[in-house]
Design a protein around this motif. Sequence first.
Motif, mmCIF file in Angstrom:
data_model
loop_
_atom_site.group_PDB
_atom_site.id
_atom_site.type_symbol
_atom_site.label_atom_id
_atom_site.label_comp_id
_atom_site.label_asym_id
_atom_site.label_seq_id
_atom_site.Cartn_x
_atom_site.Cartn_y
_atom_site.Cartn_z
ATOM 1 N N GLU A 194 59.605 5.112 29.165
ATOM 2 C CA GLU A 194 58.441 4.294 28.832
ATOM 3 C C GLU A 194 57.349 5.198 28.265
ATOM 4 O O GLU A 194 57.069 6.260 28.820
ATOM 5 N N LYS A 252 53.491 1.016 26.999
ATOM 6 C CA LYS A 252 52.441 0.343 27.749
ATOM 7 C C LYS A 252 51.115 1.001 27.416
ATOM 8 O O LYS A 252 51.060 2.131 26.941
ATOM 9 N N TYR A 310 52.326 -7.318 22.587
ATOM 10 C CA TYR A 310 52.098 -6.823 23.952
ATOM 11 C C TYR A 310 51.792 -7.988 24.890
ATOM 12 O O TYR A 310 51.203 -8.990 24.478
ATOM 13 N N SER A 324 52.171 -4.347 28.064
ATOM 14 C CA SER A 324 53.405 -3.643 27.719
ATOM 15 C C SER A 324 54.169 -4.402 26.644
ATOM 16 O O SER A 324 53.929 -5.590 26.405
#
Length: 152
Positions: A68, A106, A122, A140
Amino acid sequence: MTYWTKVATSEQEHSDCASVRHHVFIEEQGVSPSIERDQHDESATHIIMYDEKTPIGTGRVRLLAHNEAKIERVCVVKEKRRSGAGKQLMTALEEASARMGAKAAKLNAQTHASYFYEKLGYTVTSPEFIDAGIPHVTMSKPLTSKSGLIAD
């Protein structure tokens, strides 16, 4: 209008990133200089955006656990907002995230800007919180083949 972006590698490009951040976060938004820079500035990948030779936007990205990416310190000078610069800057940050191996990105968005990020795909994933005296939400986005960044 089309601007150009690149990964900041030279001392001048890093200085340009710091200058844009100082202008937007410290001068315009009143963020304390003592918290605007942090321990992640040295290790993060910084993207700088130019209008010809003038720096107009910046952001940084770093890879977290579980593939991520965390996109941070995204800003565009006031005169260039609503010109497409922010969208182009976010595309460059997402592309950098994908090159780092991220499957998702994110960010902590100032709540007044959350609509901008929603238009980019997002989703809000947290309640509102205060950071540097400014309301934020965490958002995210999967970096999938639909976004054209990575293969599923």
